[in-house]
Design a protein around this motif. Structure first.
Motif, PDB file in Angstrom:
ATOM      1  N   ALA A 435       0.833  -1.203   0.000  1.00  0.00           N
ATOM      2  CA  ALA A 435       0.000   0.000   0.000  1.00  0.00           C
ATOM      3  C   ALA A 435       0.867   1.252   0.000  1.00  0.00           C
ATOM      4  O   ALA A 435       1.870   1.330   0.713  1.00  0.00           O
ATOM      5  N   GLY A 436       0.487   2.212  -0.808  1.00  0.00           N
ATOM      6  CA  GLY A 436       1.242   3.455  -0.895  1.00  0.00           C
ATOM      7  C   GLY A 436       2.461   3.361  -1.773  1.00  0.00           C
ATOM      8  O   GLY A 436       3.125   4.368  -2.021  1.00  0.00           O
ATOM      9  N   GLU A 437       2.772   2.145  -2.234  1.00  0.00           N
ATOM     10  CA  GLU A 437       3.904   1.920  -3.141  1.00  0.00           C
ATOM     11  C   GLU A 437       5.195   2.534  -2.595  1.00  0.00           C
ATOM     12  O   GLU A 437       5.966   3.195  -3.313  1.00  0.00           O
ATOM     13  N   VAL A 438       5.414   2.321  -1.311  1.00  0.00           N
ATOM     14  CA  VAL A 438       6.616   2.840  -0.654  1.00  0.00           C
ATOM     15  C   VAL A 438       7.833   2.063  -1.145  1.00  0.00           C
ATOM     16  O   VAL A 438       7.840   0.827  -1.140  1.00  0.00           O
TER      17      VAL A 438
END
Length: 788
Positions: A435-438
Motif C-alpha cells: 500500500a502506498g507503493e513505498v
C-alpha cells in the motif's frame, strides 16, 4: 547417460539406435506397450469429463477430430519438414502443435470464402498427398533409427499429463455449463467465448461486443476452437470450458520433456524439466492464505509464472501460445547447432507464424534470447553465429509483421511501470504491505521474489561450473532473463505483464535442468543419485511444512500487527527460516562429503533439490486445496462469486443465433457487469452466447479502452464509453421507448434485434409496444423490431 556436452553433438543426440525387444507373450507385450498409459489416460479423461457433464460420445467425436483432423496431418508434415522426425511420442506431440497451425491458417481462408467446413481440406489434402506422392509415403512410419523411450519414462510423462487433468478439476468445478452453474465464471471466459463466436461467423474478426472496434489481439486460438466446433458440432462453450485446452496442456508437458532431452541427450532430464516447469512454484512458507483471488488462480504468495493456474483455461491464448512455442524451440536447437537445412528453416518459419498470432509475449522474448546468443558467440569466438542470426532475422520480421498487421502498433495497455507485479501481487495486496507503493517495502518484496525465483531455477548455478553453454541454452537463458525483466519493469491494467514470466518459465526450467546435469559427478544420472535428489526434494517439502505449522494462520496487516516494521517481520521471517535451513543443510553436506562417498560431488545438486522442494510444497498445497474445497463445497457445479451470466441468457442467446443472420447487428441494454460490488464495463455474455455483434454491450478489454484507461489513469473496467451518442441512442430505446427511438436504432444503425436482460434497471415495461417479443427465458428476452 550422455552429458550435456556430449549431447551438443547432434549426431549423438538424434541417432540413438532403436532397441530390439525380445519375444514376449501378448499380455506382457501389452503391459509394456506405450499405448497402455496413453489408453488409460484417455479413459480417465473421458470419465472425468463425463462427470463434468460432457457425454462420452462428445469426447469420442472430439478425440477423432483431434486425431485425424489435426494431429495426423501435423505429424506427417512434421516428419517431412524435420527430415524423418524423432520417436513416436515426440512426433505426435509436435505434430499436434503443427496441425493446429495448419488448421488455423486453412480455416481463416475457408471462413473468408464463407465455407468454414472447407477447413477439412487440411487433413484430407495432407493425407491424399502423403498417400499419392511416392517420396512422401515413407513418412507414415517414423524414422527407422529413432530412439525408443524407456517404459518408465512413458509412464512418468503420462502421470504428469494426468496431474494436469487432476488440476483441471479446480476449473471444472467452478465453471459450469448451464445456469446457475455458468453464472459466476470470471469475465475472461465470456470475453473469450464471444471471440470464438466471432471467429465462427466472421473473418477478418472485429470486437463483437461494440460496433466499429477493430480486433488488435493475438486471436489464433479462436479460429482453432471455431473450426473444431464447425466440424464436430460441439458447442463452443463446451470446447472452451472443457475440451480444447486439455490436449494443449498435455502436449505441452510432453514437449517440454522432449525439448530437455534434445538439449541434454538424457531421457530423465526431460521428466525433470517437465516436472519443474509445472510443479515447482514460488515457496510459500505462510500458514495464512494470501487472498481468495490468488488461491483461486493457483498463484503463490509471490509471482512465479505458474503454468498451472486458472488462466490456462480462462486465458486460452496463453495456453495455445505456450504449446506452439515449444516445438519452435525444438526446431531451433538444430538450427543453432549449424545444421544447414532449408526445410528446417521453413518449419521454423511456419511455427513462428503460428506463435506470432497465438500470443504476443513470445516473439519479443525469443528475439532477446537469440540476440544474447549472437552476442555470446561474438564474445566467445569473435564471429557471428549464422544460425542465431538467421533465426533472429526471421523473428524480427515476424515481430514487425505482428505488431503492424495483428496488433495495429498498439501496446494493449502495457507500459513501463516498474514493480507493478509486486504492487498487485498476492503478498503485497493481501497484507497491504505494498500500500502506498513505498520504495523500501517494494524492495523487500523484490528481494523475496528474487529469492523465490532462485529456489525454482537454482539449477542455473550449474552453468557457472562449465564453459559458456551452447547457443540453444544461451537462447533459453536470454528468454528467461527477458521474461523476468519484462514482468518486473512493465505493468498492464489487466496484470497481463505476468504472462512474460509464464512464457519464459519452460525455458528457464530446461536451462536449469541442463545446469543440474552439470552438477552431477561426470554429468551422469544414476538411480542412486535420482533417489538422493528426490529425497532432498521431499526434505524441502517437510521443512516448508514445519515452518508453516509454526506460524500464525491469521493474515497479518498493519492493523493487527501494529506497525509496518512488525508487518515486515511477519512477511520476511518465514522466508528467512527457509534460507537458514538451506544454509545449515549446505554446511552439513560440506562436512559430510569427506566421510560419505555418496555425497562427494553432489553437494550443490542436493541443495538445488532442497530448494526445489520448497517450491514443490506450494504445488502440493494447491492440490490439497482442490481436494479440501471439493470435499467441503462440492466436486462440481459450485456457484461462487458475482453473477456474470444472467438467467436465460444462454438459451436466449442460442435462440437468437439460430434465428438471425450472422451479419445482423443487435442492440442490448446490458452494459453493467458487477465485480466486487462495482459496476464495470466488462459485460460480454450477450455477444458470447448469441454469437452476434452488438451495437454496444460492454466496451472493456479493447484497444481503445486500454488507451482511455492510460489517459484517465484508471482501471480498464472503469473507463466510460467514448462514443457517447451511440450509447445514448441505444439506451434511450430501452429506457423510454417510442416509435422514433426504436426507429432510430433500426434506420441509423441497422438494428433488427433487441437482446434484453430484464434484471438490469434500464428497461421500460412499455418495450413490447414497440417491438415483437420472439423468445423469453429467465430474465432474458429477444425482441424483433418492426420493418420500416
Amino acid at each position: 547417460m550422455q552429458t550435456p556436452t556430449e549431447a551438443a553433438d547432434p549426431d549423438v543426440t538424434d541417432t540413438v539406435p532403436a532397441r530390439v525387444a525380445p519375444h514376449r507373450g501378448p499380455l506382457r507385450r501389452g503391459l509394456r506397450s506405450g499405448w497402455l498409459p496413453v489408453g488409460l489416460l484417455w479413459v480417465a479423461t473421458t470419465a472425468a469429463l463425463w462427470f463434468f457433464e460432457v457425454p462420452p460420445t462428445t469426447t469420442i467425436v472430439f478425440t477423432l477430430y483431434l486425431t485425424l483432423g489435426v494431429a495426423l496431418p501435423g505429424t506427417l508434415w512434421w516428419r517431412f519438414l524435420g527430415r524423418g522426425g524423432g520417436f513416436f511420442v515426440a512426433d505426435v506431440a509436435a505434430g499436434l502443435a503443427l496441425g493446429y497451425i495448419g488448421e488455423v491458417f486453412v480455416y481463416v481462408g475457408a471462413r473468408l470464402l464463407g465455407l468454414p467446413l472447407l477447413v477439412l481440406a487440411w487433413p484430407v489434402g495432407t493425407v491424399a498427398a502423403f498417400l499419392v506422392i511416392p517420396s512422401l509415403r515413407r513418412h507414415w512410419r517414423g524414422a527407422a533409427d529413432a530412439p525408443v523411450p524407456p517404459l518408465l519414462w512413458r509412464w512418468s510423462l503420462t502421470a504428469i499429463a494426468g496431474m494436469t487433468l487432476l488440476w483441471s478439476f479446480k476449473f471444472y468445478r467452478l465453471y459450469g455449463l448451464r445456469y446457475p452453474y455458468n453464472s459466476t465464471p470470471d469475465t475472461d471466459s465470456t470475453f473469450h467465448l464471444a471471440l470464438v463466436g466471432e471467429a465462427r461467423h466472421h473473418m477478418p474478426m472485429m470486437v463483437p461486443w461494440i460496433t466499429g472496434e477493430p480486433l488488435w489481439y493475438h486471436w489464433f486460438v479462436y479460429p482453432e476452437i471455431a473450426a473444431s466446433s464447425w466440424v464436430t458440432g460441439i458447442e463452443p462453450q463446451v470446447l472452451l470450458l472443457r475440451l480444447s485446452m486439455l490436449p494443449m496442456l498435455m502436449a505441452f508437458a510432453v514437449l517440454v520433456a522432449v525439448l530437455a532431452r534434445k538439449v541434454t541427450g538424457g531421457w530423465w532430464s526431460g521428466v525433470a524439466a517437465s516436472a519443474l516447469t509445472l510443479f515447482v512454484l514460488s515457496p510459500n512458507p505462510y500458514q495464512w492464505v494470501t487472498g481468495e483471488f490468488y488461491t483461486n488462480l493457483a498463484f503463490s504468495a509471490l509471482e512465479d509464472g505458474s503454468s498451472l493456474r486458472l488462466t490456462v483455461w480462462s486465458g486460452p491464448t496463453q495456453t495455445f501460445g505456450a504449446l506452439l512455442m515449444v516445438p519452435l524451440m525444438i526446431v531451433l536447437i538444430d538450427r543453432l547447432r549449424e545444421r544447414r537445412d532449408g526445410r528446417g528453416w521453413a518449419l521454423f518459419a511456419v511455427l513462428l507464424a503460428g506463435v506470432m498470432g497465438a500470443k504476443a509475449t513470445y516473439l519479443p522474448l525469443l528475439g532477446c534470447g537469440l540476440l544474447l546468443a549472437v552476442g555470446a558467440e561474438l564474445l566467445r569466438h569473435r564471429t557471428l553465429h549464422r544460425g542465431a542470426l538467421t533465426g533472429l532475422g526471421i523473428t524480427a520480421a515476424g515481430l514487425v509483421f505482428s505488431q503492424v498487421v495483428l496488433f495495429g502498433g498498439t501496446s494493449q495497455g502495457t507500459a513501463f511501470k516498474p514493480l507493478t507485479t509486486l504492487i498487485t501481487g498476492g503478498l503485497g495486496g493481501s497484507t497491504g504491505y505494498a500500500a502506498g507503493e513505498v520504495t523500501g517495502r517494494l524492495l523487500v518484496l523484490l528481494v523475496l521474489l528474487l529469492c523465490c525465483w532462485a529456489c525454482i531455477w537454482a539449477g542455473l548455478a550449474g552453468l557457472l561450473r562449465r564453459r559458456l553453454p551452447e547457443p540453444a541454452v544461451v537462447t533459453m537463458i536470454g528468454i528467461g532473463v527477458a521474461g523476468a525483466g519484462a514482468t518486473l519493469l512493465t505493468g498492464q491494467s489487466g496484470d497481463s505483464q505476468r504472462f512474460f514470466i509464464e512464457a519464459a518459465r519452460p525455458y528457464l526450467s530446461v536451462a536449469a535442468i541442463v545446469g543440474l546435469w552439470s552438477l552431477l559427478p561426470a554429468g551422469r544420472f544414476t538411480a542412486r543419485r535420482a533417489w538422493a535428489l528426490i529425497g532432498f526434494v521431499a526434505l524441502g517439502v517437510v521443512v516448508t511444512q514445519v515452518i508453516q505449522a509454526g506460524g500464525s494462520d491469521h493474515l497479518p496487516t498493519v492493523g493487527n500487527t501494529g506497525s509496518y516494521a512488525a508487518l515486515t517481520r511477519a512477511v520476511v521471517l518465514p522466508y528467512a527460516a527457509l534460507a537458514a535451513v538451506a544454509v545449515a543443510v549446505t554446511a552439513a553436506l560440506m562436512l559430510a562429503r569427506r566421510r560419505v562417498p555418496a555425497v562427494r560431488g553432489m553437494v550443490v545438486a542436493l541443495v538445488v533439490a532442497l530448494l526445489a522442494g520448497y517450491g514443490s510444497n506450494a504445488s502440493l498445497q494447491n492440490y490439497v486445496t482442490i481436494l479440501r474445497d471439493s470435499t467441503h463445497a462440492g466436486w462440481k457445479n459450485v456457484v461462487k462469486g458475482d453473477e456474470i451470466v444472467a438467467d436465460g441468457v444462454l438459451e436466449a442467446g442460442r435462440w437468437l443465433r439460430d434465428h438471425s443472420d450472422p451479419d445482423d447487428l443487435v442492440a442490448t441494454n446490458a452494459h453493467c457487469q458487477r465485480w466486487n460490488k462495482e459496476c464495470t464495463n466488462l459485460h460480454f455474455s450477450m455477444s458470447a452466447y448469441s454469437e452476434r455483434r452488438m451495437l454496444v454491450e460492454g466496451w472493456g478489454f479493447t484497444t481503445t479502452a486500454h488507451a482511455e484507461a492510460a489517459r484517465l489513469g484508471t482501471w480498464v473496467g472503469h473507463v466510460p464509453y467514448w462514443r457517447h451518442e451511440i450509447l445514448a441512442d441505444n439506451d434511450a430505446a430501452f429506457r423510454d421507448p417510442s416509435p422514433q427511438r426504436v426507429g432510430l436504432l433500426r434506420d441509423r444503425y441497422g438494428i433488427r434485434w433487441l437482446f434484453v436482460d430484464e434484471s438490469q434497471d434500464n428497461v421500460s415495461p412499455r418495450l413490447p409496444e414497440f417491438a415483437t417479443e420472439r423468445y423469453r427465458s429467465g430474465v432474458a428476452a429477444v425482441y424483433e423490431l418492426p420493418s420500416a
